[in-house]
Design a protein around this motif. Structure first.
Motif, PDB file in Angstrom:
ATOM      1  N   SER A 154       0.686  -1.212   0.022  1.00 49.49           N
ATOM      2  CA  SER A 154       0.098   0.110   0.055  1.00 49.49           C
ATOM      3  C   SER A 154       0.719   1.187  -0.020  1.00 49.49           C
ATOM      4  O   SER A 154       1.957   1.117   0.610  1.00 49.49           O
ATOM      5  N   PRO A 155       0.381   2.257  -0.628  1.00 49.62           N
ATOM      6  CA  PRO A 155       1.330   3.721  -0.565  1.00 49.62           C
ATOM      7  C   PRO A 155       1.572   4.267   0.561  1.00 49.62           C
ATOM      8  O   PRO A 155       0.599   4.062   1.650  1.00 49.62           O
ATOM      9  N   ASP A 156       2.660   4.594   0.693  1.00 49.74           N
ATOM     10  CA  ASP A 156       3.080   4.932   2.012  1.00 49.74           C
ATOM     11  C   ASP A 156       3.680   6.669   1.859  1.00 49.74           C
ATOM     12  O   ASP A 156       4.912   6.952   2.099  1.00 49.74           O
ATOM     13  N   PRO A 157       2.759   7.489   1.806  1.00 51.32           N
ATOM     14  CA  PRO A 157       3.075   8.989   1.109  1.00 51.32           C
ATOM     15  C   PRO A 157       4.258   9.708   2.166  1.00 51.32           C
ATOM     16  O   PRO A 157       5.040  10.304   1.863  1.00 51.32           O
ATOM     17  N   ASP A 158       3.847   9.216   3.488  1.00 56.44           N
ATOM     18  CA  ASP A 158       4.646  10.226   4.727  1.00 56.44           C
ATOM     19  C   ASP A 158       5.518   9.197   5.325  1.00 56.44           C
ATOM     20  O   ASP A 158       5.987   9.608   6.585  1.00 56.44           O
ATOM     21  N   GLY A 159       5.609   7.977   4.990  1.00 60.60           N
ATOM     22  CA  GLY A 159       6.315   6.838   5.898  1.00 60.60           C
ATOM     23  C   GLY A 159       7.804   6.889   5.356  1.00 60.60           C
ATOM     24  O   GLY A 159       8.348   7.598   4.870  1.00 60.60           O
ATOM     25  N   SER A 160       8.182   5.382   5.713  1.00 66.66           N
ATOM     26  CA  SER A 160       9.773   5.168   5.469  1.00 66.66           C
ATOM     27  C   SER A 160       9.969   5.524   4.198  1.00 66.66           C
ATOM     28  O   SER A 160      11.108   5.486   3.727  1.00 66.66           O
ATOM     29  N   ALA A 161       9.181   5.098   2.903  1.00 71.01           N
ATOM     30  CA  ALA A 161       9.676   5.418   1.650  1.00 71.01           C
ATOM     31  C   ALA A 161      10.156   6.747   1.450  1.00 71.01           C
ATOM     32  O   ALA A 161      10.908   6.911   0.632  1.00 71.01           O
ATOM     33  N   ALA A 162       9.405   7.713   2.017  1.00 70.66           N
ATOM     34  CA  ALA A 162       9.463   9.110   1.645  1.00 70.66           C
ATOM     35  C   ALA A 162      11.202   9.446   2.434  1.00 70.66           C
ATOM     36  O   ALA A 162      11.633  10.289   1.725  1.00 70.66           O
ATOM     37  N   GLN A 163      11.621   8.653   3.060  1.00 67.92           N
ATOM     38  CA  GLN A 163      13.009   8.965   3.686  1.00 67.92           C
ATOM     39  C   GLN A 163      13.943   8.163   2.998  1.00 67.92           C
ATOM     40  O   GLN A 163      15.139   8.806   3.412  1.00 67.92           O
ATOM     41  N   ILE A 164      13.792   7.585   2.125  1.00 71.17           N
ATOM     42  CA  ILE A 164      14.745   6.981   1.306  1.00 71.17           C
ATOM     43  C   ILE A 164      15.171   7.708   0.103  1.00 71.17           C
ATOM     44  O   ILE A 164      16.469   7.965  -0.122  1.00 71.17           O
ATOM     45  N   ALA A 165      14.155   8.272  -0.511  1.00 71.15           N
ATOM     46  CA  ALA A 165      14.489   9.142  -1.650  1.00 71.15           C
ATOM     47  C   ALA A 165      13.339  10.198  -1.834  1.00 71.15           C
ATOM     48  O   ALA A 165      12.336   9.808  -1.370  1.00 71.15           O
ATOM     49  N   PRO A 166      13.744  11.351  -2.351  1.00 70.47           N
ATOM     50  CA  PRO A 166      12.704  12.267  -2.325  1.00 70.47           C
ATOM     51  C   PRO A 166      11.533  12.102  -3.622  1.00 70.47           C
ATOM     52  O   PRO A 166      10.565  12.416  -3.413  1.00 70.47           O
ATOM     53  N   LEU A 167      11.752  11.378  -4.492  1.00 73.17           N
ATOM     54  CA  LEU A 167      10.780  10.738  -5.443  1.00 73.17           C
ATOM     55  C   LEU A 167       9.850   9.692  -5.002  1.00 73.17           C
ATOM     56  O   LEU A 167      10.693   8.901  -4.697  1.00 73.17           O
ATOM     57  N   ARG A 168       8.764   9.933  -5.102  1.00 77.41           N
ATOM     58  CA  ARG A 168       7.785   8.807  -4.755  1.00 77.41           C
ATOM     59  C   ARG A 168       7.410   8.078  -5.978  1.00 77.41           C
ATOM     60  O   ARG A 168       6.757   8.577  -7.045  1.00 77.41           O
TER      61      ARG A 168
END
Length: 412
Positions: free
Chosen positions: A80-94
């Motif tokens: 499921s998308p995680d716009p404010d979670g850990s994925a956003a901390q890895i790289a700026p592009l979602r």
């Protein structure tokens, strides 16, 4: 986004300082310029290419079966998308495509599994493309069917291109993770910094510099000297800079890193098999470096130093001499971003990092940057940005080559 065609542009290996009244801009005549038919320019960053239309709609991935359009098997529970979670901390592009979100989740949970996941997705892309090639187009008598068939093929091609872009990006991000160097997050003033600086990120200069060969490192130092001017050793001072200009510097540095990796790979191979041209075995001077005629005339008008002088900390190097031994056609080929997917991912990453600047075209045809945001950044922070950008371009060359070996998409 397609690279520019039909006209010849120039891609600067050196670029001027982005600072306003804080450091003198290095004489442009000391930069190495070469023609390129695919000078990509990131959206609004020197009007490089048309803005990327980054959608905001989340994609719900199916629990079983196949992802829409491309046929990627997905697992709903963990994707499921995680716009404010850990994925956003890895790289700026979602990442937005089904496969992009799938790979993004793998990066956040099991990054060591990314290569296997990428290989699987590329195999499925190859299978799908092969099936499409075997499908015969409807007969000419069925006009409506032909239009529908071609439209479906166009949509699939667009989805496949986006999937390839995000595969490239995920692999670049993993390279940074393997090097233990976090990518800089979206650039914005920090609430924790009393001066409102944007560069609160960690300093990983040495780690980034170790990722390049010694010859490439010499070229990178020259690039930094052109960007920072006489502030190259001043890391603590803070300057107020145009965010648009910093975005230009970053995008140009990504392209420079891509080019540098490409020529360094060939240089290292020829050095290993001992077939380097004689001119590349010594450190040549700058007097033979071709300079764009407009830059030469500008330097002459300002009474600047000649291109043969190596001010601003610029030093000759074996790799630069090797590059200067290329003929015009070879130099242009090495200066070309090979795929539209790589062009697009540079555009999207730069926009995710710096945002979309508020600029407009005046009735006179000039660019109005009066609403351009100014940011506060230290010279050390700018150096970190440039080093990351050069390394991003270097990694992009590597992963583009890897992906193309498994799913051919590079056209030149």
């Amino acid at each position: 986004m397609e690279a520019a065609t039909g006209s010849t542009s120039t891609l600067a290996i050196g670029i001027g300082s982005p600072f306003r009244d804080t450091a003198p801009r290095p004489p442009a005549s000391r930069s190495l310029y070469f023609p390129s038919e695919s000078l990509i320019s990131v959206p609004h960053y020197r009007s490089f290419v048309s803005p990327s239309k980054l959608g905001k709609k989340s994609i719900t991935l199916p629990c079983s079966g196949r992802g829409r359009g491309l046929g990627f098997p997905m697992v709903k529970a963990s994707l499921s998308p995680d716009p404010d979670g850990s994925a956003a901390q890895i790289a700026p592009l979602r990442l937005q495509s089904p496969i992009g979100q799938f790979l993004s989740q793998i990066l956040t949970t099991h990054p060591h599994l990314l290569p296997a996941a990428v290989d699987q997705q590329l195999q499925q892309l190859q299978t799908q493309r092969h099936a499409e090639e075997l499908t015969q187009e409807p007969s000419a008598s069925a006009t409506h069917d032909i239009v529908l068939y071609r439209r479906i093929a166009e949509v699939k091609a667009i989805e496949r291109k986006r999937a390839l872009e995000e595969i490239l990006y995920a692999m670049v991000v993993q390279r940074f993770m393997d090097a233990d160097v976090p990518l800089i997050p979206a650039v914005a003033p920090s609430s924790t910094d009393p001066y409102g600086r944007v560069d609160t990120w960690a300093r990983d200069d040495e780690k980034l510099e170790r990722l390049h060969s010694s010859e490439a490192s010499e070229m990178i130092q020259n690039h930094l000297a052109l960007v920072l001017g006489n502030r190259i050793g001043d890391f603590a001072s803070v300057a107020q800079i145009s965010k648009l200009r910093v975005g230009q510097v970053y995008a140009a540095s990504v392209m420079y890193g891509y080019f540098l990796k490409r020529v360094d790979e060939r240089f290292q191979l020829e050095k290993t098999v001992k077939v380097l041209p004689a001119s590349a075995t010594v450190e040549g001077s700058f007097s033979n470096a071709p300079v764009h005629p407009e830059i030469s005339s500008m330097a002459a008008e300002q009474g600047d130093v000649s291109p043969g002088e190596s001010g601003m900390g610029i030093k000759p190097s074996r790799l630069r001499t090797y590059v200067m031994s290329f003929d015009g056609e070879t130099l242009q080929r090495f200066a070309t971003i090979r795929s539209k997917e790589a062009v697009s991912i540079i555009e999207r990453h730069t926009e995710a990092l710096f945002g979309r600047p508020q600029i407009a075209i005046t009735p006179q045809g000039t660019v109005d940057t009066s609403k351009d945001e100014l940011i506060k950044i230290s010279f050390g922070g700018l150096k970190r940005l440039v080093l990351e950008a050069v390394t991003f371009g270097s990694f992009l060359w590597d992963v583009e080559t890897y992906v193309d070996s498994r799913f051919h998409f590079v056209m030149n």
